[in-house]
Design an enzyme around this catalytic site. Structure first.
Site, PDB file in Angstrom:
ATOM      1  N   ARG A  94      25.800  -5.084  -2.808  1.00 46.25           N
ATOM      2  CA  ARG A  94      26.325  -4.593  -4.240  1.00 46.25           C
ATOM      3  C   ARG A  94      26.978  -3.245  -3.765  1.00 46.25           C
ATOM      4  O   ARG A  94      27.948  -2.552  -4.521  1.00 46.25           O
ATOM      5  CB  ARG A  94      25.650  -4.432  -5.167  1.00 46.25           C
ATOM      6  CG  ARG A  94      24.379  -3.745  -5.306  1.00 46.25           C
ATOM      7  CD  ARG A  94      23.665  -3.606  -6.484  1.00 46.25           C
ATOM      8  NE  ARG A  94      24.744  -3.352  -7.671  1.00 46.25           N
ATOM      9  CZ  ARG A  94      25.280  -2.372  -8.021  1.00 46.25           C
ATOM     10  NH1 ARG A  94      25.171  -1.161  -7.245  1.00 46.25           N
ATOM     11  NH2 ARG A  94      25.938  -2.260  -8.897  1.00 46.25           N
ATOM     12  N   CYS A 118      20.941  -7.021 -10.014  1.00 45.78           N
ATOM     13  CA  CYS A 118      20.082  -7.380  -9.212  1.00 45.78           C
ATOM     14  C   CYS A 118      18.735  -7.283  -9.876  1.00 45.78           C
ATOM     15  O   CYS A 118      18.829  -7.037 -11.087  1.00 45.78           O
ATOM     16  CB  CYS A 118      20.155  -6.425  -7.886  1.00 45.78           C
ATOM     17  SG  CYS A 118      19.786  -4.594  -8.516  1.00 45.78           S
ATOM     18  N   ILE A 125      29.430  -1.393 -13.567  1.00 45.12           N
ATOM     19  CA  ILE A 125      30.508  -0.293 -12.909  1.00 45.12           C
ATOM     20  C   ILE A 125      31.292   0.417 -14.108  1.00 45.12           C
ATOM     21  O   ILE A 125      32.607   0.842 -13.727  1.00 45.12           O
ATOM     22  CB  ILE A 125      31.177  -0.979 -11.783  1.00 45.12           C
ATOM     23  CG1 ILE A 125      32.089  -2.062 -12.298  1.00 45.12           C
ATOM     24  CG2 ILE A 125      30.207  -1.393 -10.868  1.00 45.12           C
ATOM     25  CD1 ILE A 125      33.101  -2.513 -11.220  1.00 45.12           C
ATOM     26  N   ASP A 126      30.987   0.453 -15.110  1.00 44.72           N
ATOM     27  CA  ASP A 126      31.948   0.970 -16.479  1.00 44.72           C
ATOM     28  C   ASP A 126      32.132   2.436 -16.017  1.00 44.72           C
ATOM     29  O   ASP A 126      33.319   2.809 -16.087  1.00 44.72           O
ATOM     30  CB  ASP A 126      31.142   0.857 -17.720  1.00 44.72           C
ATOM     31  CG  ASP A 126      29.804   1.430 -17.699  1.00 44.72           C
ATOM     32  OD1 ASP A 126      28.902   1.153 -16.853  1.00 44.72           O
ATOM     33  OD2 ASP A 126      29.588   2.484 -18.569  1.00 44.72           O
ATOM     34  N   LEU A 127      31.317   3.487 -15.404  1.00 44.09           N
ATOM     35  CA  LEU A 127      31.696   4.781 -15.174  1.00 44.09           C
ATOM     36  C   LEU A 127      32.555   4.878 -13.836  1.00 44.09           C
ATOM     37  O   LEU A 127      33.436   5.628 -13.740  1.00 44.09           O
ATOM     38  CB  LEU A 127      30.379   5.529 -14.923  1.00 44.09           C
ATOM     39  CG  LEU A 127      29.266   5.481 -16.013  1.00 44.09           C
ATOM     40  CD1 LEU A 127      27.917   6.280 -15.660  1.00 44.09           C
ATOM     41  CD2 LEU A 127      29.957   6.262 -17.402  1.00 44.09           C
ATOM     42  N   VAL A 331      15.606   5.699 -14.951  1.00 43.42           N
ATOM     43  CA  VAL A 331      17.029   5.297 -14.387  1.00 43.42           C
ATOM     44  C   VAL A 331      17.359   3.713 -14.334  1.00 43.42           C
ATOM     45  O   VAL A 331      18.482   3.718 -14.869  1.00 43.42           O
ATOM     46  CB  VAL A 331      17.048   6.058 -12.919  1.00 43.42           C
ATOM     47  CG1 VAL A 331      18.145   5.490 -12.157  1.00 43.42           C
ATOM     48  CG2 VAL A 331      16.784   7.348 -12.927  1.00 43.42           C
ATOM     49  N   ARG A 402      17.019  -4.725   4.736  1.00 47.52           N
ATOM     50  CA  ARG A 402      18.088  -4.489   4.420  1.00 47.52           C
ATOM     51  C   ARG A 402      18.203  -2.785   4.391  1.00 47.52           C
ATOM     52  O   ARG A 402      19.105  -2.135   4.712  1.00 47.52           O
ATOM     53  CB  ARG A 402      18.631  -4.853   2.907  1.00 47.52           C
ATOM     54  CG  ARG A 402      19.196  -6.019   2.718  1.00 47.52           C
ATOM     55  CD  ARG A 402      19.664  -5.978   1.242  1.00 47.52           C
ATOM     56  NE  ARG A 402      20.204  -4.721   0.722  1.00 47.52           N
ATOM     57  CZ  ARG A 402      19.992  -4.475  -0.284  1.00 47.52           C
ATOM     58  NH1 ARG A 402      19.268  -4.860  -1.305  1.00 47.52           N
ATOM     59  NH2 ARG A 402      20.771  -3.399  -0.612  1.00 47.52           N
TER      60      ARG A 402
HETATM   61  C1  EPZ Z   1      22.271   4.280  -5.694  1.00 50.16           C
HETATM   62  O1  EPZ Z   1      22.678   3.174  -6.469  1.00 50.16           O
HETATM   63  C2  EPZ Z   1      21.511   4.040  -4.648  1.00 50.16           C
HETATM   64  N1  EPZ Z   1      22.237   3.038  -3.822  1.00 50.16           N
HETATM   65  C3  EPZ Z   1      20.240   3.223  -5.424  1.00 50.16           C
HETATM   66  O2  EPZ Z   1      19.398   2.917  -4.228  1.00 50.16           O
HETATM   67  C4  EPZ Z   1      19.564   4.447  -6.209  1.00 50.16           C
HETATM   68  O3  EPZ Z   1      18.297   3.670  -6.638  1.00 50.16           O
HETATM   69  C5  EPZ Z   1      20.495   4.737  -7.268  1.00 50.16           C
HETATM   70  O4  EPZ Z   1      21.588   5.340  -6.644  1.00 50.16           O
HETATM   71  C6  EPZ Z   1      19.950   5.773  -8.058  1.00 50.16           C
HETATM   72  O5  EPZ Z   1      19.473   6.943  -7.203  1.00 50.16           O
HETATM   73  C7  EPZ Z   1      23.208   3.467  -2.820  1.00 50.16           C
HETATM   74  O6  EPZ Z   1      23.381   4.558  -2.757  1.00 50.16           O
HETATM   75  C8  EPZ Z   1      23.775   2.266  -1.993  1.00 50.16           C
HETATM   76  P1  EPZ Z   1      23.357   4.545 -10.001  1.00 50.16           P
HETATM   77  P2  EPZ Z   1      23.992   3.111  -7.781  1.00 50.16           P
HETATM   78  O7  EPZ Z   1      25.095   4.417 -10.299  1.00 50.16           O
HETATM   79  O8  EPZ Z   1      24.871   4.139  -7.147  1.00 50.16           O
HETATM   80  C9  EPZ Z   1      23.702   3.232 -14.425  1.00 50.16           C
HETATM   81  C10 EPZ Z   1      18.018   1.636  -2.635  1.00 50.16           C
HETATM   82  O9  EPZ Z   1      16.826   1.546  -2.980  1.00 50.16           O
HETATM   83  N2  EPZ Z   1      25.229   3.103 -14.415  1.00 50.16           N
HETATM   84  O10 EPZ Z   1      22.962   6.001  -9.874  1.00 50.16           O
HETATM   85  O11 EPZ Z   1      24.272   1.942  -8.134  1.00 50.16           O
HETATM   86  C11 EPZ Z   1      23.093   2.080 -13.597  1.00 50.16           C
HETATM   87  O12 EPZ Z   1      22.617   0.859 -14.456  1.00 50.16           O
HETATM   88  C12 EPZ Z   1      18.958   1.589  -4.063  1.00 50.16           C
HETATM   89  O13 EPZ Z   1      18.142   2.243  -1.725  1.00 50.16           O
HETATM   90  C13 EPZ Z   1      25.991   2.671 -15.206  1.00 50.16           C
HETATM   91  O14 EPZ Z   1      25.498   2.527 -16.733  1.00 50.16           O
HETATM   92  O15 EPZ Z   1      23.016   3.933  -8.713  1.00 50.16           O
HETATM   93  C14 EPZ Z   1      21.578   2.623 -13.565  1.00 50.16           C
HETATM   94  O16 EPZ Z   1      20.765   2.254 -14.780  1.00 50.16           O
HETATM   95  C15 EPZ Z   1      18.387   1.064  -5.180  1.00 50.16           C
HETATM   96  N3  EPZ Z   1      27.267   2.598 -15.116  1.00 50.16           N
HETATM   97  C16 EPZ Z   1      21.729   4.141 -13.350  1.00 50.16           C
HETATM   98  O17 EPZ Z   1      23.111   4.359 -14.043  1.00 50.16           O
HETATM   99  C17 EPZ Z   1      28.050   2.817 -14.018  1.00 50.16           C
HETATM  100  O18 EPZ Z   1      29.122   2.539 -13.707  1.00 50.16           O
HETATM  101  C18 EPZ Z   1      21.643   4.665 -12.090  1.00 50.16           C
HETATM  102  O19 EPZ Z   1      22.716   3.978 -11.128  1.00 50.16           O
HETATM  103  C19 EPZ Z   1      27.072   2.944 -12.839  1.00 50.16           C
HETATM  104  C20 EPZ Z   1      25.789   3.264 -13.121  1.00 50.16           C
END
Ligand code: EPZ
Length: 423
Positions: A94, A118, A125-127, A331, A402
């Site tokens: 992803r 997942c 990815i709305d943000l 989170v 991974r």
């Molecule tokens: C990154 O994921 C990391 N992955 C994740 O690590 C990590 O858990 C996460 O940041 C939080 O620290 C990578 O960097 C590759 P987010 P990301 O966007 O960017 C919501 C691991 O174990 N959200 O900060 O996808 C989302 O649903 C992985 O290495 C929206 O609502 O995390 C979640 O509840 C797992 N809309 C929260 O924000 C959006 O457009 C945090 O997501 C984007 C996110």
């Protein structure tokens, strides 16, 4: 499918060297799409996710050379005439969504399969889309595809407020803004060290980014970005994983190539449990053998709060200490899948929404056949297996591989009894 066979192992002792950060190197690799010249990236961890990102860059026309003896990859950008990411690659990882911002900024178009959810949440990815739209992009989603196109005269800087400090959205918008006309401000930005590492890489390519690591990031658009060389920061979650491995086995481990400032909450919580953590010349020395370990409460938060990626690992530790702990996950909406697996080992964890109650374990955990639901949950089950009576079989370990380089080899070198077998 491969699995780990983990025997009760006794205290881990010795030293381990942390690899480069998965969550820093993936956006940095995506950022090479913005460059007119060759980029050399050092301290790259050899992970399944990195292999997939290499394939994605190649599918977009880049020439990618990998030298795993030197932990280095070199990326020479293509002609910039390919903007569509193959679906089968996006489905594998992803984090491929990180190429959307750079592709849009460099070529004016990006087409990528929606990354989908997942086991830990639906991962919208709305943000990402909100920020790119504010920079002038037209974003269409349909049939599981998201298509972004820039105006004819390119993206324009804007003020972007993130409703949640999303790591990925901050990175995608920051990368796209580097080539937008004018200035962009991202407010309520994510502050993770991986954001700072990405900003440092982009600035070495000629970008003008200020404030990375704070909640307000300012980007002044430039015409072009050139190649550069960059060494990726160490992986703070791998660091935390081996810190917990030392504590849960009541061992004594020196963790080299770690950055104490990136794991402050983990240090604090381990010390609350009675483990000792010393910042020594050669690294962080963690001992779980000096005091009786006791319960503490955990609440995950965006950086600099306690990292969500350490929640499963810490829950495994808390099942072995004296007293009951509360773990609150703020989170992700579904990141307690490992609780059921730990309970099958005798942990008896009660989950209620975003809170898990973790009774300490007067009697020992017992080995069982358990399943990795995500990479951190899988790692947590391996650590629990190191202290459980008998044998623990951890399946679906591709999740773990991974995100952790040479995971079982590093544990074996510390005295763990763990074997990897192909099913
Ligand atoms: C990154 O994921 C990391 N992955 C994740 O690590 C990590 O858990 C996460 O940041 C939080 O620290 C990578 O960097 C590759 P987010 P990301 O966007 O960017 C919501 C691991 O174990 N959200 O900060 O996808 C989302 O649903 C992985 O290495 C929206 O609502 O995390 C979640 O509840 C797992 N809309 C929260 O924000 C959006 O457009 C945090 O997501 C984007 C996110």
């Amino acid at each position: 499918m491969a699995k780990y066979i983990v025997e009760q192992s006794g205290p881990l002792r010795g030293e381990v060297t942390i690899s480069g950060s998965k969550n820093a190197v993936l956006p940095i690799m995506a950022a090479t799409l913005l460059s007119d010249g060759v980029c050399e990236i050092n301290d790259v961890p050899h992970l399944l996710d990195v292999d997939v990102m290499c394939e994605i860059l190649r599918s977009l026309g880049s020439t990618v050379k990998e030298d795993w003896n030197a932990h280095t990859i070199t990326v020479e950008p293509g002609k910039g005439d390919i903007s569509e990411v193959p679906h089968e690659l996006v489905k594998k990882m992803r984090a491929s969504i990180f190429v959307m911002g750079p592709l849009l900024a460099k070529t004016g178009f990006a087409s990528i399969a929606l990354p989908g959810g997942c086991s830990i949440g639906n991962r919208p990815i709305d943000l990402h889309n909100k920020g790119l739209r504010l920079l002038g992009a037209r974003i269409l989603t349909g049939d599981g595809i998201v298509e972004a196109s820039a105006p004819r005269n390119g993206l324009k800087g804007a003020l972007v407020y993130l409703d949640f400090p999303s790591v990925g959205a901050t990175e995608n918008i920051m990368m796209a803004a580097t080539l937008a006309k004018g200035s962009t401000v991202i407010e309520n930005a994510a502050e993770e060290p991986e954001i700072v590492d990405l900003a440092n890489f982009l600035n070495k390519m000629g970008a003008k980014i200020k404030g990375a690591g704070t909640d307000t990031i300012r980007i002044e658009g430039v015409e072009t970005l050139h190649g550069t060389r960059h060494a990726v920061i160490p992986d703070r979650i791998e660091t935390g994983t081996f810190m917990v491995a030392a504590a849960i086995t009541r061992g004594d481990v020196l963790i080299k190539n770690s950055v104490p400032d990136h794991v402050r909450p983990v240090i604090a919580k381990l010390m609350e449990c009675g483990a000792s953590v010393n910042d020594e010349v050669d690294g962080l020395r963690v001992r779980g053998d000096l005091n009786e370990l006791v319960s503490t409460d955990i609440k995950t938060l965006p950086y600099p709060g306690f990292p969500t990626d350490m929640q499963a690992l810490f829950m495994a530790l808390l099942t072995t200490v004296d007293g009951t702990s509360a773990v609150i996950e703020t989170v992700f909406e579904n990141r307690f899948m490992h609780a059921a697996e730990l309970s099958r080992m005798g942990a008896n964890i009660r989950v209620d929404g975003r809170t898990a109650i973790v009774p300490g374990n007067k009697h020992q955990l017992t080995g069982a056949h358990v399943i990795s639901t995500d990479l951190r949950a899988g790692a947590a089950l391996v650590l629990a297996g190191l202290v459980a009576k008998g044998t623990t079989e951890v399946s679906e370990i591709y999740h773990i591989e991974r995100g952790y380089e040479n995971f079982h080899e590093k544990l074996t070198a510390l005295g763990a009894k763990i074997e990897r077998i192909e099913d």
